[in-house]
Design a protein around this motif. Structure first.
Motif, mmCIF file in Angstrom:
data_model
loop_
_atom_site.group_PDB
_atom_site.id
_atom_site.type_symbol
_atom_site.label_atom_id
_atom_site.label_comp_id
_atom_site.label_asym_id
_atom_site.label_seq_id
_atom_site.Cartn_x
_atom_site.Cartn_y
_atom_site.Cartn_z
ATOM 1 N N ARG A 42 0.422 -1.118 0.031
ATOM 2 C CA ARG A 42 -0.038 0.189 0.096
ATOM 3 C C ARG A 42 1.536 1.252 -0.328
ATOM 4 O O ARG A 42 0.407 2.022 -0.955
ATOM 5 N N ARG A 43 2.059 1.760 0.853
ATOM 6 C CA ARG A 43 2.997 2.682 0.736
ATOM 7 C C ARG A 43 3.581 2.796 -0.208
ATOM 8 O O ARG A 43 3.885 3.728 -0.842
ATOM 9 N N PHE A 45 3.414 1.139 -3.261
ATOM 10 C CA PHE A 45 2.825 1.061 -5.249
ATOM 11 C C PHE A 45 1.537 0.857 -4.917
ATOM 12 O O PHE A 45 1.393 1.296 -6.425
ATOM 13 N N GLU A 46 0.354 1.506 -4.032
ATOM 14 C CA GLU A 46 0.028 2.115 -4.179
ATOM 15 C C GLU A 46 -0.878 2.948 -4.287
ATOM 16 O O GLU A 46 -1.929 3.684 -3.179
ATOM 17 N N SER A 47 0.642 3.774 -3.975
ATOM 18 C CA SER A 47 0.168 5.121 -3.654
ATOM 19 C C SER A 47 1.136 6.009 -4.650
ATOM 20 O O SER A 47 1.607 5.981 -5.025
ATOM 21 N N PHE A 48 0.789 7.346 -4.187
ATOM 22 C CA PHE A 48 1.553 8.186 -5.880
ATOM 23 C C PHE A 48 2.765 8.912 -4.876
ATOM 24 O O PHE A 48 3.731 9.722 -5.786
ATOM 25 N N LEU A 49 2.874 8.965 -3.683
ATOM 26 C CA LEU A 49 4.260 9.023 -3.087
ATOM 27 C C LEU A 49 5.199 8.354 -2.649
ATOM 28 O O LEU A 49 4.012 8.566 -1.505
ATOM 29 N N ALA A 50 5.298 8.052 -2.504
ATOM 30 C CA ALA A 50 6.076 6.550 -1.472
ATOM 31 C C ALA A 50 7.342 7.632 -0.530
ATOM 32 O O ALA A 50 8.798 8.865 -0.593
ATOM 33 N N LEU A 51 7.529 7.113 0.682
ATOM 34 C CA LEU A 51 8.317 7.894 1.840
ATOM 35 C C LEU A 51 9.353 6.742 2.492
ATOM 36 O O LEU A 51 8.647 6.190 3.191
ATOM 37 N N TRP A 52 10.755 6.595 2.677
ATOM 38 C CA TRP A 52 11.567 4.818 2.690
ATOM 39 C C TRP A 52 12.583 5.883 4.557
ATOM 40 O O TRP A 52 12.823 7.356 3.962
ATOM 41 N N GLN A 53 12.197 5.741 5.769
ATOM 42 C CA GLN A 53 13.212 6.100 6.296
ATOM 43 C C GLN A 53 14.357 5.439 6.697
ATOM 44 O O GLN A 53 13.831 3.874 6.529
ATOM 45 N N TYR A 54 15.503 5.595 6.942
ATOM 46 C CA TYR A 54 16.745 5.110 7.336
ATOM 47 C C TYR A 54 16.418 3.659 8.743
ATOM 48 O O TYR A 54 15.781 4.295 9.535
ATOM 49 N N PRO A 55 15.683 2.697 8.586
ATOM 50 C CA PRO A 55 16.026 2.130 9.871
ATOM 51 C C PRO A 55 17.182 2.459 10.833
ATOM 52 O O PRO A 55 17.529 2.137 10.763
ATOM 53 N N SER A 56 15.745 2.496 12.518
ATOM 54 C CA SER A 56 16.610 2.531 13.471
ATOM 55 C C SER A 56 17.869 1.415 14.002
ATOM 56 O O SER A 56 18.611 1.257 14.346
ATOM 57 N N GLU A 57 17.561 0.276 13.444
ATOM 58 C CA GLU A 57 17.875 -0.858 13.629
ATOM 59 C C GLU A 57 19.752 -0.870 12.595
ATOM 60 O O GLU A 57 20.456 -1.782 13.072
ATOM 61 N N TRP A 58 19.701 -0.078 11.867
ATOM 62 C CA TRP A 58 20.679 -0.198 10.781
ATOM 63 C C TRP A 58 21.774 0.220 11.345
ATOM 64 O O TRP A 58 21.372 1.001 12.380
ATOM 65 N N PHE A 59 23.186 0.360 10.919
ATOM 66 C CA PHE A 59 24.262 1.076 11.317
ATOM 67 C C PHE A 59 24.496 2.567 11.935
ATOM 68 O O PHE A 59 23.698 3.080 10.364
ATOM 69 N N GLY A 60 24.791 3.315 12.691
ATOM 70 C CA GLY A 60 24.153 4.294 12.815
ATOM 71 C C GLY A 60 22.730 5.008 13.175
ATOM 72 O O GLY A 60 21.768 6.152 12.467
ATOM 73 N N GLY A 61 21.368 3.791 13.188
ATOM 74 C CA GLY A 61 20.306 3.852 13.257
ATOM 75 C C GLY A 61 19.863 5.263 13.538
ATOM 76 O O GLY A 61 18.617 6.570 13.354
ATOM 77 N N LEU A 62 20.867 5.674 14.950
ATOM 78 C CA LEU A 62 20.511 6.130 16.172
ATOM 79 C C LEU A 62 20.261 7.479 15.349
ATOM 80 O O LEU A 62 19.488 8.270 15.732
ATOM 81 N N GLN A 63 21.891 8.021 14.926
ATOM 82 C CA GLN A 63 22.157 9.497 14.720
ATOM 83 C C GLN A 63 21.157 9.383 13.091
ATOM 84 O O GLN A 63 20.893 10.951 12.850
ATOM 85 N N LEU A 64 20.682 8.439 12.460
ATOM 86 C CA LEU A 64 20.933 8.694 11.164
ATOM 87 C C LEU A 64 19.050 7.970 10.850
ATOM 88 O O LEU A 64 17.897 8.888 9.664
#
Length: 396
Positions: A42-43, A45-64
């Motif tokens: 839904r977010r 492929f069935e939308s006009f605008l998608a927003l990806w957020q840097y995952p907090s569990e990735w390296f440096g996630g707390l800062q990024l």
């Protein structure tokens, strides 16, 4: 105007759109970990605008974790690709029998893009549970809910007034003239935890003063939505009802307080009694399915499933019962619905069928057929021209 036409028909735009398509698939696939398949679809492929957020569990996630990458959604890319293909076709293509295969292939791609929109808008999926010996004439989905008022005074049928979940928002005011009611949505929670003051004296004060929640001292605490594939949200709402003669109190409704597990919450309006529920959205069918027997075969000496099958009868008013067998990769198509064998329960005495309604299900087949025919025609044209040229060279 010409510059816009050249831009929309340019090959560079095609390359850019395809590159964004790859990125959309990549980041959408990554976010399936957080949102599950349905929500990610839904977010992204069935939308006009998608927003990806840097995952907090990735390296440096707390800062990024503040970093968000906007991407054109599936609808935007599909529309632009469709426009790009049509403009490029009319700009570069010259009608000739030697290129007839290319024209048919392009037509097939256009139909394929259109079929994607049709499937997204028209396809509905839900589930139907049936116990052995039981019948069902509806399917329901845990991905959506509806607030319903049911009048069961007629012995032949129930009169149901349904309000879709999309209208239930904090502060929403909804008029129901057919019931002589109006309601205010005090609080809507997509997911909530329910508790009682008896079990949790330190919990919040119950807000409902009518119905089962008032009698039980039930309160609701909002929780983060669960988007996992097997997760089911406890959707809950606090609503205020008002009739022609004045307020009818504050009620707590939740999809876990359905008619199977809780006594009905009833109210009197204009001399009629209504039951009120917030339940999973239902799709009623013009016929019923009766489960005669569910079969769960395993490979000898193992617990590995070999076969699931539901032996059912289709019960349509005014018609003779029709037998049908639904098993893996062998769905039942009837009345515009397709029933797939999906799961089972209750020690192999209950079957779950995936119910799909897609009025446009033939369109993708038509698109693929056109693409295949176009490619075959173009291949044969080149083959004939090649063999003709080789024969001429041999004779010379």
């Amino acid at each position: 105007m010409k510059s816009l036409y050249r831009f929309l028909s340019s090959l560079k735009l095609t390359v850019v759109l395809l590159a964004f398509s790859i990125l959309l698939v990549f980041f959408g696939t990554l976010d399936q970990v957080h949102y599950g398949i349905h929500e990610a679809q839904r977010r992204y492929f069935e939308s006009f605008l998608a927003l990806w957020q840097y995952p907090s569990e990735w390296f440096g996630g707390l800062q990024l974790s503040w970093f968000k990458l906007p991407l054109p959604g599936g609808f935007t890319l599909g529309i632009l690709l469709l426009v790009n293909l049509c403009c490029a076709h009319f700009r570069y293509f010259r009608l000739s029998w030697k290129r007839s295969g290319i024209a048919i292939t392009h037509l097939g791609v256009v139909v394929l893009l259109v079929s994607g929109f049709l499937v997204s808008w028209l396809q509905e999926e839900s589930q139907m549970w049936i116990d052995e010996g039981g019948q069902s004439n509806y399917a329901e989905t845990h991905l959506d809910n509806e607030l319903v008022f049911i009048d069961r005074s007629n012995p032949d049928y129930d009169e149901v007034v349904s309000i879709p979940q999309s209208l239930l928002r904090d502060g929403a005011h909804i008029e129901l003239p057919q019931l002589g009611l109006s309601l205010n949505v005090v609080d809507f929670m997509l997911n909530a935890g329910l508790g009682t003051k008896m079990q949790n004296p330190n919990g919040p004060t119950p807000r409902a003063d009518r119905g089962a929640a008032a009698r039980m001292g039930l309160f609701a605490v909002e929780k983060a939505p669960d988007y996992s594939d097997k997760g089911i949200n406890t959707t809950t709402a606090i609503i205020e009802l008002e009739g022609a003669e004045g307020p009818l109190g504050t009620w707590l409704v939740s999809n876990v307080m359905d008619e199977h597990r809780f006594p009905p919450q009833t109210l009197e309006v204009g001399g009629r009694t209504y039951e009120v529920y917030l339940r999973f959205k239902r799709t009623y069918l013009p016929f019923s399915l009766e489960l005669k027997k569910f079969t769960h075969d395993k490979y000898p000496g193992t617990d590995i499933p070999k076969n699931f099958a539901s032996d059912v009868r289709i019960l349509t008013p005014g018609e003779s019962p029709q037998p049908a067998l639904i098993y893996m990769n062998h769905p039942l198509r009837h009345g515009g619905f397709t029933f797939y064998q999906a799961s089972f329960g209750k020690q192999d005495t209950a079957s779950m069928l995936q119910v799909v309604r897609n009025p446009s299900w033939l369109v993708p087949y038509l698109a693929v057929t056109l693409v295949g025919i176009g490619m075959c025609i173009q291949f044969l044209i080149h083959l004939v021209r090649f063999t003709t040229r080789r024969s001429a060279q041999s004779r010379s």
